[in-house]
Design an enzyme around this catalytic site. Structure first.
Site, short mmCIF file in Angstrom:
data_model
loop_
_atom_site.label_atom_id
_atom_site.label_comp_id
_atom_site.label_asym_id
_atom_site.label_seq_id
_atom_site.Cartn_x
_atom_site.Cartn_y
_atom_site.Cartn_z
N MET A 22 44.80 22.45 38.84
CA MET A 22 44.74 23.92 38.91
C MET A 22 43.41 24.26 40.16
O MET A 22 43.92 25.43 40.84
CB MET A 22 44.18 24.36 37.59
CG MET A 22 44.17 25.98 37.33
SD MET A 22 45.66 26.62 37.82
CE MET A 22 46.47 26.81 36.26
N LYS A 29 14.33 14.67 9.75
CA LYS A 29 14.49 13.39 8.91
C LYS A 29 13.85 13.41 7.47
O LYS A 29 14.40 12.63 6.52
CB LYS A 29 14.10 12.18 9.69
CG LYS A 29 14.43 10.82 9.42
CD LYS A 29 14.33 9.73 10.31
CE LYS A 29 14.64 8.53 10.00
NZ LYS A 29 14.46 7.37 11.04
N PHE A 56 9.86 11.52 20.19
CA PHE A 56 11.00 10.76 20.61
C PHE A 56 12.43 11.39 20.04
O PHE A 56 12.57 11.59 18.63
CB PHE A 56 10.99 9.00 20.43
CG PHE A 56 12.43 8.35 20.77
CD1 PHE A 56 12.52 8.47 22.09
CD2 PHE A 56 13.00 8.03 19.95
CE1 PHE A 56 13.51 7.64 22.48
CE2 PHE A 56 14.26 7.36 20.34
CZ PHE A 56 14.46 7.15 21.73
N GLN A 57 13.34 11.86 21.12
CA GLN A 57 14.60 12.36 21.00
C GLN A 57 14.52 13.61 20.01
O GLN A 57 15.44 13.94 19.31
CB GLN A 57 15.40 11.17 20.11
CG GLN A 57 15.62 10.08 21.11
CD GLN A 57 16.89 9.41 20.47
OE1 GLN A 57 17.07 9.18 19.17
NE2 GLN A 57 17.61 8.86 21.42
N GLU A 71 29.60 12.31 21.43
CA GLU A 71 29.54 13.31 20.48
C GLU A 71 30.31 14.68 20.79
O GLU A 71 30.50 15.51 19.94
CB GLU A 71 27.97 13.78 20.32
CG GLU A 71 27.06 12.74 19.53
CD GLU A 71 26.53 11.76 20.55
OE1 GLU A 71 27.29 11.69 21.65
OE2 GLU A 71 25.83 10.95 20.04
C1 LIG Z 1 34.82 20.48 32.03
C2 LIG Z 1 35.46 21.36 32.99
N1 LIG Z 1 34.93 21.08 34.39
C3 LIG Z 1 35.58 21.77 35.27
C4 LIG Z 1 36.53 22.75 34.96
C5 LIG Z 1 37.31 23.44 36.30
N2 LIG Z 1 38.61 23.24 36.17
C6 LIG Z 1 39.68 23.84 35.69
S1 LIG Z 1 41.21 23.17 35.70
C7 LIG Z 1 40.61 22.09 36.64
C8 LIG Z 1 41.79 20.84 37.11
C9 LIG Z 1 42.21 20.17 35.98
O1 LIG Z 1 43.03 18.88 36.46
P1 LIG Z 1 43.69 18.06 35.37
O2 LIG Z 1 43.11 17.66 34.46
O3 LIG Z 1 44.32 16.75 36.40
O4 LIG Z 1 44.96 19.11 35.20
P2 LIG Z 1 46.14 19.73 36.03
O5 LIG Z 1 45.52 21.12 36.37
O6 LIG Z 1 46.67 18.80 37.16
O7 LIG Z 1 47.22 19.95 35.11
C10 LIG Z 1 39.24 22.00 36.76
C11 LIG Z 1 38.62 21.11 37.30
C12 LIG Z 1 36.84 22.81 33.83
N3 LIG Z 1 37.77 23.68 33.33
N4 LIG Z 1 36.35 22.37 32.93
#
Ligand SMILES: Cc1ncc(C[n+]2csc(CCOP(=O)(O)OP(=O)(O)O)c2C)c(N)n1
Length: 570
Positions: free
Chosen positions: A473, A161, A111-112, A49
């Site tokens: 990042m 529902k 439920f749910q 979802e």
């Molecule tokens: C749902 C979620 N969890 C954690 C983060 C923290 N976060 C920001 S950038 C990143 C790394 C992203 O890695 P990747 O998808 O491999 O992309 P890259 O930075 O290597 O281009 C994380 C873990 C986030 N932004 N969103």
């Protein structure tokens, strides 16, 4: 005419112009699914979802209309939360419809049963529980009005529902929205308006901060006129990209944490900032105590709550960006700002080389190369939907957007997992457009189950995984601020090309620069979805960078720019 509530819902959505619904069924929403089967609405079965909400969001952002997502009660509804928050933070008009347990058992931990309106209260613009079939049509019409009115945002309609099953009179005219009358408050007084005009016509170093609101209000043409009449250089927020052509000489590029150095420096040196449809997010201001100290500020903004929230301004023009700009236009004097513009060009001269196209192949595959090649090959005209991380920032730096609504990205919430489902939604909104999902190896693994949705719906998008083997990042932050202690950022991934094949999708793996353009060309020629796994340099970082909370002019520059170094290689 008497109809069951579920049919009233489908009929109302159809009359509101909905064609596609992104959703996932379950017990509490089954009557609606039964009615969907009899309607002309196209239901896109997602795999999670969260994907449905991002698809609706991508649909809304690509089209300028409203995206609709649907789920059952309980876990179906809670799986939507991240997507709703993503839409909220980026002011995207999404209507979520959830099933709820029967009104007779509401509050009994049935439920749910989950209080989804309670849960989503702070992340929706509006939400409501409907317990009577006769209220469905009006409530849905109100939801659409609210989602797209003023500053857009997500609205959730939770329908029990029994309300879906009960029959009620369906009368479209009688179900017209009954929203409370808007409080009539003047947007700004004449003195405020005159002050803004005075500032605009006397500034020596003016600079526009162009945000998403320009796109949302459809102010692109008015904005372009405003810019060219006043000769104002323009800095873009991440979500503003596309609202003003990248190839316009007055477009300086992106501001903020990973903005261009010359843009951030120009902001710090400006004597007037004209903020249009942006909200001075901390990622664009850095330390507020040192932010643009020498500049007067004008804020053009539809949401009064944003005025003086982060940055105190000298004149606030509350209202729709297009209306305000059109009202200002006759008062704007054309001024010669060539000394200031030349100065900004000189600042640019100092900065890292961006024109990487002329560099010879060094044997390294940099993400920036891939994205720049993608830009060249698509002539900057594709809809690019990014995920969150380094690749997102490289996209903003190296793919130059001339057209509005062609960069779709999660700016405010920064939601990993956004790109793939949002790209699917964008493709439904713009079936004739070329849509690329540009995504990291981390974010892709969060929602890659939606590959099955692509196959089931037989849609044609292109997926570029910028695969650096890290949560890039976060690794970059660990490199800069945690002495390279790479805790929990090295990332094992499946063989993405083989994974694509397992779904019935063509997959490619690219390791050398010379392969990039031929592979992009072949993917573009294909009438089906293609996934390309670009194995890029693992420990590359995005520059420049303003550390969180640092002053905007205090940028970390690339210590030895390999992109530049390669230029001097034989
Ligand atoms: C749902 C979620 N969890 C954690 C983060 C923290 N976060 C920001 S950038 C990143 C790394 C992203 O890695 P990747 O998808 O491999 O992309 P890259 O930075 O290597 O281009 C994380 C873990 C986030 N932004 N969103």
């Amino acid at each position: 005419m008497k109809l069951p509530g579920a049919e009233i819902l489908c009929e109302s959505l159809t009359r509101l112009g909905v064609r596609e619904i992104f959703g996932y069924p379950g017990g509490a929403i089954l009557p609606v699914y039964d009615a969907l089967g009899k309607s002309k609405l196209h239901h896109v079965l997602v795999r999670h979802e969260q994907g449905a909400t991002h698809m609706a969001d991508g649909y809304a952002r690509a089209s300028g209309g409203i995206g609709v997502a649907m789920a059952t009660s309980g876990p179906g509804a809670t799986n939507m939360v991240t997507g709703i928050a993503t839409a909220m933070l980026d002011s995207s008009p999404v209507v979520c419809i959830t099933g709820q347990v029967s009104s007779k058992v509401l509050g009994s931990d049935a439920f749910q049963e989950i209080d989804i309106t309670g849960i989503t209260m702070p992340i929706t613009k509006h939400n409501v529980v409907v317990t009577h079939a006769e209220d469905i049509a009006r409530t849905v019409r109100e939801a659409f009005l609210i989602a797209n009115g003023g500053r857009p945002g997500p609205v959730l309609v939770d329908i029990t529902k029994d309300a879906q099953q009960a029959s009620a009179e369906f009368n479209w005219e009688a179900s017209a929205p009954k929203l409370p009358p808007k409080r009539q408050r003047p947007n700004h007084d004449q003195a405020e308006f005159d002050r803004a005009v005075e500032l605009l016509n006397t500034a020596k170093r003016p600079l526009i901060l162009a945000g998403h609101g320009i796109m949302v209000s459809g102010a692109m043409r008015a904005f372009e006129q405003f810019v060219h009449t006043g000769n104002y250089p323009v800095a873009m927020t991440l979500l503003g990209i596309g609202c003003f052509p990248a190839n316009d000489p007055l477009n300086l590029g992106m501001m903020g944490m990973h903005g261009e150095a010359w843009v951030n420096n120009a902001i710090q040196e400006a004597d007037l900032l004209i903020a249009v449809g942006m909200r001075f997010d901390d990622r664009v201001t850095g330390d507020l105590r040192t932010y643009a100290k020498g500049a007067r500020k004008i804020h053009i903004e539809i949401d009064r709550a944003e005025i003086n929230k982060n940055v105190k301004v000298d004149a606030a023009l509350v209202g729709d960006a297009r209306e305000v700009l059109e009202k200002l236009m006759p008062h704007i004097q054309t001024r010669d700002h060539s000394i200031w513009i030349r100065h900004i060009a000189e600042l640019k001269g100092d900065s890292a080389v961006r024109d990487i196209q002329t560099l010879p192949d060094s044997g390294h595959l940099y993400a920036a190369h891939v994205i720049n090649d993608l830009w060249k090959e698509t002539r900057g005209e594709a809809i690019v939907v990014t995920d969150v991380g380094q690749h997102q920032m490289w996209e903003a730096q190296y793919y130059h957007h001339n057209l509005p609504r062609t960069l779709i990205t999660s700016g405010g919430l920064g939601t990993m997992g956004f790109a793939l489902p949002a790209a699917i939604g964008a493709k439904f909104a713009k079936p004739d457009s070329e849509v690329w999902a540009v995504v990291g190896d981390g974010g892709f693994q969060m929602t890659m189950s939606e590959l099955a949705t692509i196959v089931q719906e037989k849609i044609n998008i292109k997926i570029a995984i910028i695969n650096n083997g890290y949560l890039g990042m976060v690794r970059q932050w660990q490199e800069f601020f945690y002495d390279k202690r790479y805790v929990a950022t090295p990332l094992v991934a499946p063989d993405f090309a083989a994974l694509a094949n397992a779904f019935g999708i063509r997959g490619e793996r690219i390791t050398a620069r010379a392969e990039v353009i031929p592979t992009i060309r072949a993917a573009r020629e294909s009438a089906e979805t293609v996934l390309i796994d670009f194995r890029v340099e693992q420990e590359d970082s995005v520059y420049p960078m303003v550390a969180a909370g640092a002053s905007l002019h205090d940028m970390i520059r690339r210590p030895n720019n390999p992109l530049v170094e390669t230029a001097s290689e034989p």
